[in-house]
Design a protein around this motif. Structure first.
Motif, PDB file in Angstrom:
ATOM      1  N   ARG A  91       0.847  -1.171  -0.092  1.00 43.98           N
ATOM      2  CA  ARG A  91       0.007   0.058   0.167  1.00 43.98           C
ATOM      3  C   ARG A  91       0.771   1.321  -0.071  1.00 43.98           C
ATOM      4  NH1 ARG A  91      -4.599   0.046   4.121  1.00 43.98           N
ATOM      5  NH2 ARG A  91      -4.610   2.029   3.269  1.00 43.98           N
ATOM      6  N   ASP A  92       1.867   1.356  -0.833  1.00 41.09           N
ATOM      7  CA  ASP A  92       2.926   2.309  -0.719  1.00 41.09           C
ATOM      8  C   ASP A  92       3.567   2.552  -1.978  1.00 41.09           C
ATOM      9  OD1 ASP A  92       3.925   4.462   0.820  1.00 41.09           O
ATOM     10  OD2 ASP A  92       5.024   3.385   2.069  1.00 41.09           O
ATOM     11  N   SER A  93       2.693   2.749  -2.992  1.00 42.02           N
ATOM     12  CA  SER A  93       3.246   3.028  -4.259  1.00 42.02           C
ATOM     13  C   SER A  93       3.986   4.469  -4.472  1.00 42.02           C
ATOM     14  CB  SER A  93       2.381   2.741  -5.446  1.00 42.02           C
ATOM     15  OG  SER A  93       1.249   3.432  -5.352  1.00 42.02           O
ATOM     16  N   TRP A  94       3.985   5.192  -3.256  1.00 43.64           N
ATOM     17  CA  TRP A  94       4.485   6.461  -3.359  1.00 43.64           C
ATOM     18  C   TRP A  94       5.832   6.469  -3.114  1.00 43.64           C
ATOM     19  CZ3 TRP A  94       1.707  10.690  -4.537  1.00 43.64           C
ATOM     20  CH2 TRP A  94       0.349  10.443  -4.233  1.00 43.64           C
ATOM     21  N   GLN A  95       6.510   5.159  -2.955  1.00 45.18           N
ATOM     22  CA  GLN A  95       7.788   5.171  -2.728  1.00 45.18           C
ATOM     23  C   GLN A  95       8.567   4.080  -3.771  1.00 45.18           C
ATOM     24  OE1 GLN A  95       9.327   6.584   0.004  1.00 45.18           O
ATOM     25  NE2 GLN A  95       7.237   7.123   0.724  1.00 45.18           N
ATOM     26  N   ASP A  96       7.796   3.986  -4.816  1.00 48.48           N
ATOM     27  CA  ASP A  96       8.198   3.223  -6.033  1.00 48.48           C
ATOM     28  C   ASP A  96       9.440   3.654  -6.747  1.00 48.48           C
ATOM     29  OD1 ASP A  96       8.163   0.417  -6.861  1.00 48.48           O
ATOM     30  OD2 ASP A  96       6.720   0.928  -8.355  1.00 48.48           O
ATOM     31  N   GLY A  97       9.462   4.985  -6.860  1.00 46.99           N
ATOM     32  CA  GLY A  97      10.488   5.406  -7.699  1.00 46.99           C
ATOM     33  C   GLY A  97      10.423   5.237  -9.172  1.00 46.99           C
ATOM     34  N   THR A  98       8.986   5.490  -9.668  1.00 51.90           N
ATOM     35  CA  THR A  98       8.944   5.274 -11.045  1.00 51.90           C
ATOM     36  C   THR A  98       8.260   6.846 -11.449  1.00 51.90           C
ATOM     37  OG1 THR A  98       6.647   4.365 -10.988  1.00 51.90           O
ATOM     38  CG2 THR A  98       8.602   2.852 -10.987  1.00 51.90           C
TER      39      THR A  98
END
Ligand code: NAG
Ligand code: NAG
Ligand code: NAG
Ligand code: NAG
Ligand code: NAG
Ligand code: NAG
Length: 537
Positions: A91-98
């Motif tokens: 639940r944390d695609s904010w940190q995915d770096g794309t």
């Protein structure tokens, strides 16, 4: 300069810093400074992307459920994002770096990633996700250890060694990018690096009579590689977080973006041995060589290179891929064996067939999925979603099946419903082998075969002990089928790991939404979020 990673307990940190509290789990902090360094891995001086002066970058070593905080400083002259290839970032695609989830960190700026290695173990890699920068380095290994209370399904090795293999170009990434931007294609690379060095540049020193765990990742740009060590069999034990049924291999195919753990035993008479990583499907063959040095050895490497499978032999690859199975009785991140999850008994709620293609669009070479070549709309999709900004993307803009549309550039998004169970067929009607990755997930690789996938291909699926992983290959004129439970809401990048294809549009985003949640896409926005494009007020 670099501050050593330190471990603190969460209580201490909670008073010291304003971070989201994740009770009980330890925090670890890193300062990473990304800059160009001059080096000549293949004999030609190049500016290579280093982290804290190191190429490859530092190993990110952590333990299940630890909170990882990385203050990333961009000392390049280009925008930067690192992505954590294979981490599920729950639940944390904010940190995915794309680019679909984060605004880039601009030159001279720094930004702090914070994520948890939640319920994960295994071997992964990180790399820069923008602007073809992976062809210039900036990559490193990720190691997630089991928590001490969870047994590992093999005796503890004497030591672990990271082996990063990847093809390399003598042209630098700005030259390569300029050629692609002009609409030209570029070739296969000039060599293979092992741990950032060209032929004989890397020596792995081992003691005799011990067992070592090698954590191997293909961090290259384009080429599938065959990995082998003269005189030593490799016991495969793990693939991107799944403990495998342990089996011995003379050589192992590692496709771009994939990771494996193998055990080797240093039981040979003292001598130095060749470590090889050679291109699997492209001629002329690219050859990477390193040295396995026994501490009691006084003789240098000698004899012919150990032979791998013939270049282009797809049957070898199909056969090997089918032998890689999950160990159903081994636990992983949680004490209960993951094998108790009977993925083969779950009804499929949606089937999606994704076909890659290489069309010319507006007179330029592009790569597409179901007829759409991904083009960044200028605003991260995730920000557009959060702030309800229109005109950036439309959900469901990629068809579930190839529909013969004439190819165009767009911000393609596949819609997924939280907790549904999806079957995805990657159909490769082209000759180059494909390597597909889904961020935020591990999926079951249930089958692969030659030709066109049809519903009767399902009869060949492995519904019992397929491995779960995050990057899978699709051979020439073949299909690969995967199954996944959409248990992680967010905006997730689905990409070709071939960095040239990805740069030219062979990617899209999968938007997984919980319809029962009033906010739909319901991850809290980080306090330090960067704003750009239409989200910049
Ligand atoms: C980051 O690296 C660059 C290039 O080596 C150097 O000039 C700069 O001082 C470093 N910054 C920090 C904060 O370490
Ligand atoms: C790549 O090479 C070109 C031509 O030599 C040069 O102008 C450019 O600065 C180089 N880029 C990097 C990142 O080294
Ligand atoms: C940038 O780094 C400094 C210390 O080096 C830190 O105090 C600050 O919080 C960082 N900024 C961001 C946005 O992470
Ligand atoms: C599977 O895991 C179990 C439990 O750790 C271990 O004892 C066994 O040797 C493994 N089996 C295979 C085939 O790797
Ligand atoms: C590969 O396998 C297929 C089907 O089993 C067979 O027809 C073909 O001859 C094989 N190719 C090679 C090069 O062995
Ligand atoms: C799958 O579908 C069948 C037929 O619709 C149903 O009988 C069965 O209970 C379902 N299985 C699960 C696990 O939901």
């Amino acid at each position: 300069m670099a501050r050593p990673a330190l471990l603190l307990n969460a209580a201490l940190v909670a008073c010291a810093l304003v971070l989201v509290a994740r009770a009980g789990d330890p925090y670890q902090f890193h300062d990473w400074n990304v800059s160009f360094v001059n080096t000549s891995p293949l004999g030609v001086n190049q500016r290579v992307i280093a982290i804290n002066g190191q190429f490859p970058g530092p190993e990110l070593e952590t333990t299940t459920n630890n909170n990882v905080v990385i203050n990333l400083r961009n000392s390049l002259d280009e925008p930067l994002l690192l992505t954590w290839n294979g981490l599920q970032l729950r639940r944390d695609s904010w940190q995915d770096g794309t680019l679909g989830t984060n605004c880039p960190i601009m030159p001279g700026q720094n930004w702090t990633y914070q994520f948890q290695a939640k319920d994960q173990i295994g071997t992964f890699s990180y790399f820069p996700s923008l602007l073809l920068q992976r062809a210039a380095g900036g990559y490193g290994g990720i190691r997630i250890h089991n928590r001490a209370v969870i047994p590992v399904p093999f005796a503890p090795p004497f030591a672990e060694l990271t082996v990063l293999i990847g093809d390399w170009y003598k042209f630098n990434h700005t030259q390569l990018r300029a050629a692609l931007d002009r609409g030209e294609m570029i070739g296969k690379g000039d060599g293979v690096l092992i741990n950032g060095r060209g032929p004989y540049g890397t020596t792995l020193t081992v003691q005799p009579g011990k067992t070592y765990r090698l954590r191997i990742s293909n961090v290259g740009s384009v080429s599938s590689l065959n990995f082998r060590i003269q005189g030593h069999k490799m016991k495969l034990v793990e693939t991107e977080g799944s403990y495998t049924a342990q089996a011995l291999y003379d050589s192992l195919d590692v496709h771009v973006g994939q990771s494996y753990s193998v055990l080797i035993t240093t039981d040979q008479s003292p001598k130095d041995f060749y470590i090889m990583a050679t291109s699997r499907f492209s001629l002329p063959e690219l050859t990477g060589v390193a040295v396995l040095h026994y501490t009691n050895s006084f003789s240098r490497v000698s004899g012919p290179f150990p032979a791998g499978p013939a270049v282009g032999d797809i049957n070898f690859s199909f056969n090997q891929a089918r032998t890689i199975k999950w160990n159903l009785t081994a636990g992983a991140a949680r004490p209960n064996p993951q094998g108790s999850f009977h993925y083969g008994l779950i009804n499929i709620s949606k089937t999606v067939k994704l076909a890659n293609s290489a069309p010319a669009i507006n007179g330029k070479q592009r790569f597409a999925v179901n007829g759409i070549s991904y083009m960044h709309p200028g605003t991260p999709l995730k920000l557009a979603d959060f702030y309800k900004i229109g005109g950036v993307f439309s959900p469901n803009s990629i068809p579930d099946y190839p529909d013969g549309r004439s190819p165009y550039n767009g911000a393609s998004v596949l819609s997924g419903t939280y907790r549904s169970f999806m079957e995805i067929i990657f159909q490769n009607n082209e000759n180059p082998v494909q390597s597909w990755h889904i961020d935020g997930y591990a999926f079951f690789v249930v089958g692969m075969g030659p030709g066109d996938w049809t519903t009767s291909s399902r009869l060949t699926y492995n519904l019992v002990d397929a491995v779960a992983r995050s990057t899978v290959q699709v051979y020439a004129k073949s299909w690969t089928a995967i199954m996944l439970e959409l248990d992680n809401v967010g905006m997730w990048n689905v990409r070709s790991q071939n960095v040239i294809r990805q740069y030219l549009g062979q990617e899209f985003y999968m938007r997984v939404v919980n319809p029962e949640d009033p906010n739909g896409i319901n991850e809290p926005i980080p306090q330090n979020v960067l704003l750009c494009g239409k989200a910049k007020k």
